[in-house]
Design a protein around this motif. Structure first.
Motif, PDB file in Angstrom:
ATOM      1  N   GLU A   1      -4.438   6.288  -5.475  1.00 50.81           N
ATOM      2  CA  GLU A   1      -5.388   6.322  -4.377  1.00 50.81           C
ATOM      3  C   GLU A   1      -5.881   4.893  -4.144  1.00 50.81           C
ATOM      4  O   GLU A   1      -6.393   4.251  -5.067  1.00 50.81           O
ATOM      5  CB  GLU A   1      -6.572   7.221  -4.701  1.00 50.81           C
ATOM      6  CG  GLU A   1      -7.630   7.240  -3.593  1.00 50.81           C
ATOM      7  CD  GLU A   1      -8.910   7.965  -3.987  1.00 50.81           C
ATOM      8  OE1 GLU A   1      -9.783   8.103  -3.110  1.00 50.81           O
ATOM      9  OE2 GLU A   1      -9.043   8.352  -5.167  1.00 50.81           O
ATOM     10  N   ILE A   2      -5.735   4.381  -2.936  1.00 46.66           N
ATOM     11  CA  ILE A   2      -6.199   3.036  -2.609  1.00 46.66           C
ATOM     12  C   ILE A   2      -7.699   3.094  -2.327  1.00 46.66           C
ATOM     13  O   ILE A   2      -8.145   3.842  -1.466  1.00 46.66           O
ATOM     14  CB  ILE A   2      -5.461   2.468  -1.384  1.00 46.66           C
ATOM     15  CG1 ILE A   2      -3.942   2.553  -1.573  1.00 46.66           C
ATOM     16  CG2 ILE A   2      -5.900   1.026  -1.120  1.00 46.66           C
ATOM     17  CD1 ILE A   2      -3.404   1.821  -2.765  1.00 46.66           C
ATOM     18  N   ARG A   3      -8.479   2.298  -3.071  1.00 51.57           N
ATOM     19  CA  ARG A   3      -9.913   2.338  -2.906  1.00 51.57           C
ATOM     20  C   ARG A   3     -10.501   1.080  -2.288  1.00 51.57           C
ATOM     21  O   ARG A   3     -11.603   1.102  -1.756  1.00 51.57           O
ATOM     22  CB  ARG A   3     -10.587   2.590  -4.269  1.00 51.57           C
ATOM     23  CG  ARG A   3     -10.303   3.960  -4.851  1.00 51.57           C
ATOM     24  CD  ARG A   3     -10.724   5.082  -3.917  1.00 51.57           C
ATOM     25  NE  ARG A   3     -12.139   5.051  -3.626  1.00 51.57           N
ATOM     26  CZ  ARG A   3     -13.038   5.857  -4.199  1.00 51.57           C
ATOM     27  NH1 ARG A   3     -12.654   6.736  -5.097  1.00 51.57           N
ATOM     28  NH2 ARG A   3     -14.306   5.785  -3.874  1.00 51.57           N
ATOM     29  N   ASP A   4      -9.759  -0.031  -2.351  1.00 51.96           N
ATOM     30  CA  ASP A   4     -10.328  -1.258  -1.802  1.00 51.96           C
ATOM     31  C   ASP A   4      -9.226  -2.288  -1.608  1.00 51.96           C
ATOM     32  O   ASP A   4      -8.237  -2.302  -2.350  1.00 51.96           O
ATOM     33  CB  ASP A   4     -11.389  -1.835  -2.741  1.00 51.96           C
ATOM     34  CG  ASP A   4     -12.153  -2.987  -2.096  1.00 51.96           C
ATOM     35  OD1 ASP A   4     -12.940  -2.732  -1.166  1.00 51.96           O
ATOM     36  OD2 ASP A   4     -11.968  -4.130  -2.522  1.00 51.96           O
ATOM     37  N   CYS A   5      -9.396  -3.125  -0.600  1.00 52.69           N
ATOM     38  CA  CYS A   5      -8.476  -4.241  -0.368  1.00 52.69           C
ATOM     39  C   CYS A   5      -9.285  -5.420   0.150  1.00 52.69           C
ATOM     40  O   CYS A   5     -10.068  -5.274   1.089  1.00 52.69           O
ATOM     41  CB  CYS A   5      -7.395  -3.853   0.636  1.00 52.69           C
ATOM     42  SG  CYS A   5      -6.226  -5.186   0.959  1.00 52.69           S
TER      43      CYS A   5
ATOM     44  N   LEU B   1       0.831  -1.205   0.000  1.00 54.95           N
ATOM     45  CA  LEU B   1       0.000   0.000   0.000  1.00 54.95           C
ATOM     46  C   LEU B   1       0.865   1.254   0.000  1.00 54.95           C
ATOM     47  O   LEU B   1       0.579   2.223  -0.721  1.00 54.95           O
ATOM     48  CB  LEU B   1      -0.931  -0.001   1.215  1.00 54.95           C
ATOM     49  CG  LEU B   1      -1.936  -1.151   1.303  1.00 54.95           C
ATOM     50  CD1 LEU B   1      -2.764  -1.034   2.573  1.00 54.95           C
ATOM     51  CD2 LEU B   1      -2.847  -1.185   0.082  1.00 54.95           C
ATOM     52  N   ASP B   2       1.932   1.230   0.790  1.00 50.50           N
ATOM     53  CA  ASP B   2       2.840   2.376   0.850  1.00 50.50           C
ATOM     54  C   ASP B   2       3.480   2.634  -0.512  1.00 50.50           C
ATOM     55  O   ASP B   2       3.573   3.780  -0.965  1.00 50.50           O
ATOM     56  CB  ASP B   2       3.921   2.114   1.904  1.00 50.50           C
ATOM     57  CG  ASP B   2       4.924   3.248   2.005  1.00 50.50           C
ATOM     58  OD1 ASP B   2       4.561   4.304   2.559  1.00 50.50           O
ATOM     59  OD2 ASP B   2       6.069   3.085   1.528  1.00 50.50           O
ATOM     60  N   GLY B   3       3.919   1.557  -1.185  1.00 52.54           N
ATOM     61  CA  GLY B   3       4.543   1.710  -2.494  1.00 52.54           C
ATOM     62  C   GLY B   3       3.576   2.277  -3.525  1.00 52.54           C
ATOM     63  O   GLY B   3       3.941   3.152  -4.316  1.00 52.54           O
ATOM     64  N   LEU B   4       2.335   1.775  -3.517  1.00 55.12           N
ATOM     65  CA  LEU B   4       1.349   2.271  -4.475  1.00 55.12           C
ATOM     66  C   LEU B   4       1.016   3.733  -4.201  1.00 55.12           C
ATOM     67  O   LEU B   4       0.872   4.541  -5.139  1.00 55.12           O
ATOM     68  CB  LEU B   4       0.091   1.417  -4.415  1.00 55.12           C
ATOM     69  CG  LEU B   4       0.233  -0.029  -4.920  1.00 55.12           C
ATOM     70  CD1 LEU B   4      -1.063  -0.797  -4.688  1.00 55.12           C
ATOM     71  CD2 LEU B   4       0.618  -0.065  -6.398  1.00 55.12           C
ATOM     72  N   GLU B   5       0.907   4.091  -2.929  1.00 52.33           N
ATOM     73  CA  GLU B   5       0.608   5.487  -2.603  1.00 52.33           C
ATOM     74  C   GLU B   5       1.773   6.405  -2.964  1.00 52.33           C
ATOM     75  O   GLU B   5       1.565   7.525  -3.451  1.00 52.33           O
ATOM     76  CB  GLU B   5       0.241   5.614  -1.127  1.00 52.33           C
ATOM     77  CG  GLU B   5      -1.121   5.010  -0.810  1.00 52.33           C
ATOM     78  CD  GLU B   5      -1.530   5.149   0.631  1.00 52.33           C
ATOM     79  OE1 GLU B   5      -2.746   5.158   0.898  1.00 52.33           O
ATOM     80  OE2 GLU B   5      -0.642   5.248   1.506  1.00 52.33           O
ATOM     81  N   HIS B   6       2.999   5.930  -2.770  1.00 51.34           N
ATOM     82  CA  HIS B   6       4.157   6.716  -3.186  1.00 51.34           C
ATOM     83  C   HIS B   6       4.175   6.893  -4.700  1.00 51.34           C
ATOM     84  O   HIS B   6       4.711   7.891  -5.207  1.00 51.34           O
ATOM     85  CB  HIS B   6       5.462   6.062  -2.725  1.00 51.34           C
ATOM     86  CG  HIS B   6       5.908   6.509  -1.375  1.00 51.34           C
ATOM     87  ND1 HIS B   6       5.411   5.955  -0.215  1.00 51.34           N
ATOM     88  CD2 HIS B   6       6.771   7.477  -0.983  1.00 51.34           C
ATOM     89  CE1 HIS B   6       5.957   6.541   0.828  1.00 51.34           C
ATOM     90  NE2 HIS B   6       6.788   7.478   0.401  1.00 51.34           N
TER      91      HIS B   6
END
Length: 434
Positions: free
Chosen positions: A345-349, A336-341
């Motif tokens: 925008e994280i919408r679902d997991c 999640l940190d890598g994708l946000e960097h």
């Protein structure tokens, strides 16, 4: 001369610190342990003990099994899932037993004729690797080690779907593996919001199953990329047989060499485990650059449940040496940190750990049913390697030692526009799995 089996069993019970619910049989015909045990461990040669003595952990046990020096009769699940049998034996260094116990074990090994130079590891073991870790050249070599072992062998394990990732058991355990894999592919398509005319990039496309499903059922154009030569050959053939060659292109290409965006959506299913922590931020930035504003990324990956600083092994592991050289299971928090960097925008997991345990048990059953054919195709050492790997993996998911997650991330458009409806039910769309 004393029979070997009681002595061998005593060594491993000393390591475990308790009795073990297994029966032992040795090269001299002797046996020890409860006759009613569901599994027997057979030491066919003294060399099995020598392998374990030189690598007193999971790698030594794996080498003994893969080479055929050690065999298992009965339920392999029962052996690996006994009362922490492997956790007690494989994860403990014999040196931690203390001086007295170590001396006693050494005397036993000497009496059994197990001392000598280290045996040569089985030929399947990967030790030396050329180039920097996660360079394109090295990644191509280690991916080939895992995937280019014969498409017919994979078909025995995976079944007709040829999907090598966690299935989605929406119909329950009574459903078939094929149903569950169909439902997983459909779940990914629905999460990505695929519609006719869209352009999808399938990163790590395997044998083309996701690309075929998306093109056939959702009317999208798909580019699938993989760095496995054998996967490319079969994927292209399957695309033609499915009648979607006009909408699906399969490339032998590293994801870092894809520069023909923008795409409306990206699926990455069981691929980012090969990316590595050092390359994760770069991977996320690459995926972001390939998406149009409002485009979605579905990242489906196995995860470690341990913090990153605790997940590195100080000693080599069976998985790294035999199955996934250079593979890295990262905690979900790091993904999640890598994708946000990378700007997402994280919408679902969604966690699918129990689903993968069921999938792996199906693959084990497929391999066991076709054991003679598997040995004919790839040889006994590789067939043994896969049986051990799939069985241990199923138990790791069941016990919560590792997980698997689908993360849906979005490249925002102007003023924060995501293109997603407000509720999960709306953006996920209808479920036709029933």
């Amino acid at each position: 001369m004393k029979p070997a089996a009681p002595q061998v069993l005593s060594v491993f019970e000393a390591v475990a610190g308790s009795s073990l619910p297994v029966r032992v049989r040795c090269w001299d015909g002797s046996t020890a342990g409860p006759p009613s045990a569901p599994v027997a461990v057979v030491f066919r040669r003294r060399r099995a003990l020598r392998r374990i003595l030189w690598s007193p952990n999971e790698l030594g046990l794996a080498r003994a099994y893969v080479s055929g020096d050690l065999d298992v009769e009965g339920d392999l699940f029962a052996l690996l899932d006994g009362p922490d049998v492997i956790e007690k034996v494989a994860r403990k260094d014999l040196g931690a037993l203390g001086r007295h116990a170590m001396a006693r074990s050494a005397t036993t090994f000497l009496r059994l004729g197990a001392f000598g130079p280290p045996p040569r590891p089985p030929a399947l073991e990967v030790v030396r690797r050329r180039g920097a870790k996660h360079s394109k050249e090295r990644d191509a070599a280690v991916v080939s080690h895992h995937y280019d072992v014969g498409n017919d062998f994979y078909r025995l394990i995976l079944g007709p779907s040829m999907v090598y990732s966690c299935a989605y058991w929406a119909r329950g355990e009574a459903g078939s593996l094929e149903d569950a894999q169909y439902d997983k592919l459909d779940l990914v398509c629905r999460k990505l919001g695929l519609r006719p005319g869209m352009r999808l990039l399938d990163v790590g496309c395997g044998w083309g199953s996701m690309a075929i499903h998306a093109a056939r059922h959702y009317g999208v154009s798909v580019v699938g990329v993989t760095i496995s030569h054998e996967q490319v050959d079969l994927a292209r053939a399957r695309v033609g047989e499915a009648g979607v060659a006009d909408r699906v292109e399969i490339r032998l290409q590293d994801y870092r060499d894809v520069h023909d965006g923008p795409y409306d959506a990206i699926s990455s299913i069981g691929m980012s485990e090969h990316v590595g922590d050092s390359q994760l931020n770069t991977y996320a930035a690459d995926m972001m650059a390939l998406l149009r504003p409002g485009g979605r990324l579905l990242n489906h990956a196995i995860s470690s449940v341990a913090p990153l600083e605790d997940s590195a092994h100080s000693s080599p592991t069976f998985t790294d040496r035999y199955i996934f050289p250079d593979g890295e299971l990262l905690p979900l928090s790091r993904v999640l940190d890598g994708l946000e960097h990378g700007g997402f925008e994280i919408r679902d997991c969604e966690g699918l750990r129990e689903h993968y345990a069921l999938t792996l048990r199906q693959w084990v059953a497929n391999l066991q049913r076709s054991w003679d054919e598997a040995v004919r195709l790839v040889g006994s050492p590789r067939a043994r390697t896969w049986l051990l790997y799939l069985t241990a993996s199923a138990l790791a998911f069941e016990r919560g030692r590792i997980g698997v997650n689908q993360v849906l991330a979005v490249r925002q458009g102007e003023r924060g526009v995501s293109g997603l409806p407000r509720t999960r039910g709306e953006w996920l769309g209808p479920d036709d799995s029933g």
